[in-house]
Design a protein around this motif. Structure first.
Motif, PDB file in Angstrom:
ATOM      1  N   GLN A  18      -0.682  30.133  31.371  1.00  0.00           N
ATOM      2  CA  GLN A  18      -2.026  30.142  30.807  1.00  0.00           C
ATOM      3  C   GLN A  18      -2.505  28.718  30.569  1.00  0.00           C
ATOM      4  N   ALA A  19      -3.832  28.547  30.595  1.00  0.00           N
ATOM      5  CA  ALA A  19      -4.445  27.252  30.278  1.00  0.00           C
ATOM      6  C   ALA A  19      -5.721  27.526  29.488  1.00  0.00           C
ATOM      7  N   PRO A  20      -5.572  27.978  28.238  1.00  0.00           N
ATOM      8  CA  PRO A  20      -6.721  28.502  27.498  1.00  0.00           C
ATOM      9  C   PRO A  20      -7.650  27.455  26.890  1.00  0.00           C
ATOM     10  N   ALA A  21      -7.180  26.204  26.784  1.00  0.00           N
ATOM     11  CA  ALA A  21      -7.995  25.186  26.115  1.00  0.00           C
ATOM     12  C   ALA A  21      -8.690  24.303  27.143  1.00  0.00           C
ATOM     13  N   LYS A  22      -9.588  23.444  26.651  1.00  0.00           N
ATOM     14  CA  LYS A  22     -10.282  22.477  27.508  1.00  0.00           C
ATOM     15  C   LYS A  22     -10.208  21.096  26.867  1.00  0.00           C
ATOM     16  N   LEU A  23      -9.894  20.102  27.692  1.00  0.00           N
ATOM     17  CA  LEU A  23      -9.980  18.717  27.261  1.00  0.00           C
ATOM     18  C   LEU A  23     -11.215  18.086  27.862  1.00  0.00           C
ATOM     19  N   ARG A  24     -11.778  17.131  27.156  1.00  0.00           N
ATOM     20  CA  ARG A  24     -12.981  16.464  27.655  1.00  0.00           C
ATOM     21  C   ARG A  24     -12.717  15.749  28.971  1.00  0.00           C
ATOM     22  N   ALA A  25     -11.556  15.056  29.085  1.00  0.00           N
ATOM     23  CA  ALA A  25     -11.319  14.291  30.299  1.00  0.00           C
ATOM     24  C   ALA A  25      -9.841  13.979  30.470  1.00  0.00           C
ATOM     25  N   LEU A  26      -9.478  13.796  31.728  1.00  0.00           N
ATOM     26  CA  LEU A  26      -8.147  13.347  32.122  1.00  0.00           C
ATOM     27  C   LEU A  26      -8.333  12.241  33.146  1.00  0.00           C
ATOM     28  N   SER A  27      -7.616  11.133  32.965  1.00  0.00           N
ATOM     29  CA  SER A  27      -7.737  10.003  33.879  1.00  0.00           C
ATOM     30  C   SER A  27      -6.361   9.634  34.415  1.00  0.00           C
ATOM     31  N   ILE A  28      -6.270   9.524  35.754  1.00  0.00           N
ATOM     32  CA  ILE A  28      -5.031   9.100  36.384  1.00  0.00           C
ATOM     33  C   ILE A  28      -5.370   8.256  37.608  1.00  0.00           C
ATOM     34  N   GLY A  29      -4.817   7.060  37.661  1.00  0.00           N
ATOM     35  CA  GLY A  29      -5.058   6.175  38.790  1.00  0.00           C
ATOM     36  C   GLY A  29      -6.519   5.818  38.997  1.00  0.00           C
ATOM     37  N   GLY A  30      -7.280   5.754  37.914  1.00  0.00           N
ATOM     38  CA  GLY A  30      -8.693   5.416  38.021  1.00  0.00           C
ATOM     39  C   GLY A  30      -9.592   6.579  38.386  1.00  0.00           C
ATOM     40  N   VAL A  31      -9.025   7.769  38.568  1.00  0.00           N
ATOM     41  CA  VAL A  31      -9.808   8.964  38.892  1.00  0.00           C
ATOM     42  C   VAL A  31      -9.980   9.792  37.626  1.00  0.00           C
ATOM     43  N   LEU A  32     -11.218  10.209  37.352  1.00  0.00           N
ATOM     44  CA  LEU A  32     -11.533  10.945  36.135  1.00  0.00           C
ATOM     45  C   LEU A  32     -11.821  12.398  36.447  1.00  0.00           C
ATOM     46  N   ALA A  33     -11.156  13.300  35.741  1.00  0.00           N
ATOM     47  CA  ALA A  33     -11.458  14.736  35.803  1.00  0.00           C
ATOM     48  C   ALA A  33     -12.010  15.151  34.446  1.00  0.00           C
ATOM     49  N   GLU A  34     -13.036  15.993  34.454  1.00  0.00           N
ATOM     50  CA  GLU A  34     -13.686  16.408  33.213  1.00  0.00           C
ATOM     51  C   GLU A  34     -13.514  17.906  32.986  1.00  0.00           C
ATOM     52  N   ASN A  35     -13.630  18.303  31.706  1.00  0.00           N
ATOM     53  CA  ASN A  35     -13.460  19.704  31.305  1.00  0.00           C
ATOM     54  C   ASN A  35     -12.165  20.277  31.870  1.00  0.00           C
ATOM     55  N   VAL A  36     -11.083  19.645  31.487  1.00  0.00           N
ATOM     56  CA  VAL A  36      -9.764  19.894  32.071  1.00  0.00           C
ATOM     57  C   VAL A  36      -9.070  21.075  31.392  1.00  0.00           C
ATOM     58  N   PRO A  37      -8.626  22.096  32.173  1.00  0.00           N
ATOM     59  CA  PRO A  37      -7.834  23.190  31.595  1.00  0.00           C
ATOM     60  C   PRO A  37      -6.534  22.633  31.006  1.00  0.00           C
ATOM     61  N   ALA A  38      -6.241  23.018  29.756  1.00  0.00           N
ATOM     62  CA  ALA A  38      -5.118  22.396  29.057  1.00  0.00           C
ATOM     63  C   ALA A  38      -4.438  23.391  28.126  1.00  0.00           C
ATOM     64  N   THR A  39      -3.229  23.034  27.726  1.00  0.00           N
ATOM     65  CA  THR A  39      -2.503  23.771  26.701  1.00  0.00           C
ATOM     66  C   THR A  39      -1.509  22.810  26.047  1.00  0.00           C
ATOM     67  N   LEU A  40      -0.629  23.342  25.213  1.00  0.00           N
ATOM     68  CA  LEU A  40       0.322  22.514  24.484  1.00  0.00           C
ATOM     69  C   LEU A  40       1.741  22.712  25.012  1.00  0.00           C
ATOM     70  N   ALA A  41       2.606  21.751  24.710  1.00  0.00           N
ATOM     71  CA  ALA A  41       4.019  21.815  25.078  1.00  0.00           C
ATOM     72  C   ALA A  41       4.862  21.372  23.893  1.00  0.00           C
ATOM     73  N   ASP A  42       5.877  22.161  23.566  1.00  0.00           N
ATOM     74  CA  ASP A  42       6.761  21.781  22.457  1.00  0.00           C
ATOM     75  C   ASP A  42       8.176  21.493  22.938  1.00  0.00           C
ATOM     76  N   ASP A  43       8.340  21.329  24.265  1.00  0.00           N
ATOM     77  CA  ASP A  43       9.683  21.168  24.821  1.00  0.00           C
ATOM     78  C   ASP A  43       9.865  19.826  25.538  1.00  0.00           C
ATOM     79  N   LEU A  44       9.032  18.856  25.201  1.00  0.00           N
ATOM     80  CA  LEU A  44       9.076  17.578  25.919  1.00  0.00           C
ATOM     81  C   LEU A  44       9.896  16.537  25.164  1.00  0.00           C
ATOM     82  N   PRO A  45      10.690  15.739  25.891  1.00  0.00           N
ATOM     83  CA  PRO A  45      11.482  14.694  25.234  1.00  0.00           C
ATOM     84  C   PRO A  45      10.606  13.636  24.569  1.00  0.00           C
ATOM     85  N   GLN A  46      11.180  12.950  23.612  1.00  0.00           N
ATOM     86  CA  GLN A  46      10.500  11.838  22.950  1.00  0.00           C
ATOM     87  C   GLN A  46      10.093  10.799  23.988  1.00  0.00           C
TER      88      GLN A  46
END
Length: 252
Positions: free
Chosen positions: A195-223
């Motif tokens: 599932q990807a129920p949330a939306k982020l305003r923007a995601l930027s990678i390598g100078g490329v911008l994506a807007e209204n990005v489908p997003a969710t949370l993760a609680d299993d990622l290393p420090q």
């Protein structure tokens, strides 16, 4: 009648698919391929953001395995890794929404040190095979706690941050944000990677911008890892994680 999964493994071993590659399928936001843990053939999620290989406890119990962890061989796409410490886990949440049961997850403990290519359009998984794209974008990769990451930035509008994001081939969202760094309104289930129920305003990678990005949370990622970049971002491309050069190549 031979089950489809077992047949796929038999054909691969018989040489119908070249060593180092196998067909896969892209379902429910995840790359799934035939693989074998020990003697247990099945449909396994291929997850570059998983530090460890996992075996579904239901699959393990069917084989009489009751231990929480086993050491055995793992085979996928012509690659055979011996003496892998495989964790037995409840993967019901990871398997939700799939047409056929998911037997487990193949993680970076098996794939580390190898070049891994995923062609989403044809759904083809290739390991340590030549890579000759006509066009590509190359990102530097940093290894954090055994996971390959690339630098990216995210914004929810008022707030933005930049960090290391794991390359995620098993989540529907364009990004999963670590619960250490992100706040969210509403009920987001970090275990529901289909599932990807949330939306982020923007995601930027390598100078490329994506807007209204489908997003969710993760609680299993290393420090040290701020989030993951999932198949919502990669699915229209071919990816190659080059373990030797520490790069991620993205081609049309």
């Amino acid at each position: 009648m031979i089950p489809p999964v077992a047949l796929a493994v038999v054909l691969a071993c018989a040489g119908q698919a070249r060593a180092g590659e196998t067909s896969c399928w892209f379902e429910n936001g995840a790359v799934v391929a035939p693989a074998v843990i020990g003697v247990m053939a099945g449909d396994y999620v291929i997850d570059l953001s998983a530090p460890r290989t996992l075996l579904h406890n239901t699959k393990a119990e069917m084989e009489g395995i009751l231990e929480p962890e086993i050491t055995t061989s793992v085979q996928v796409a012509g690659l055979k890794a011996s003496a892998v410490s495989v964790k037995v886990a409840d993967l019901d949440a990871r398997g939700a929404g799939f047409v056929t049961p998911i037997a487990g997850v193949i993680g970076m403990d098996v794939l580390a040190g190898h070049s891994v290519e995923i062609d989403f359009a044809r759904c083809w998984l290739r390991i340590d095979r030549p890579w000759r794209p006509s066009r590509q974008v190359v990102f530097p990769v940093s290894m954090i706690e055994g996971l390959p990451t690339v630098a990216a930035g995210v914004s929810d509008g008022p707030r933005a941050f930049y960090g290391a994001f794991a390359i995620d081939t098993a989540s529907r969202a364009m990004t999963r944000l670590s619960t250490r760094d992100a706040n969210a309104t509403g009920k987001l289930n970090p275990a529901a990677r289909h599932q990807a129920p949330a939306k982020l305003r923007a995601l930027s990678i390598g100078g490329v911008l994506a807007e209204n990005v489908p997003a969710t949370l993760a609680d299993d990622l290393p420090q040290g890892i701020s989030g993951t970049l999932g198949t919502g971002l990669w699915a229209r491309h071919r990816l190659r994680l080059d373990a030797e050069a520490r790069t991620l190549s993205v081609a049309p």
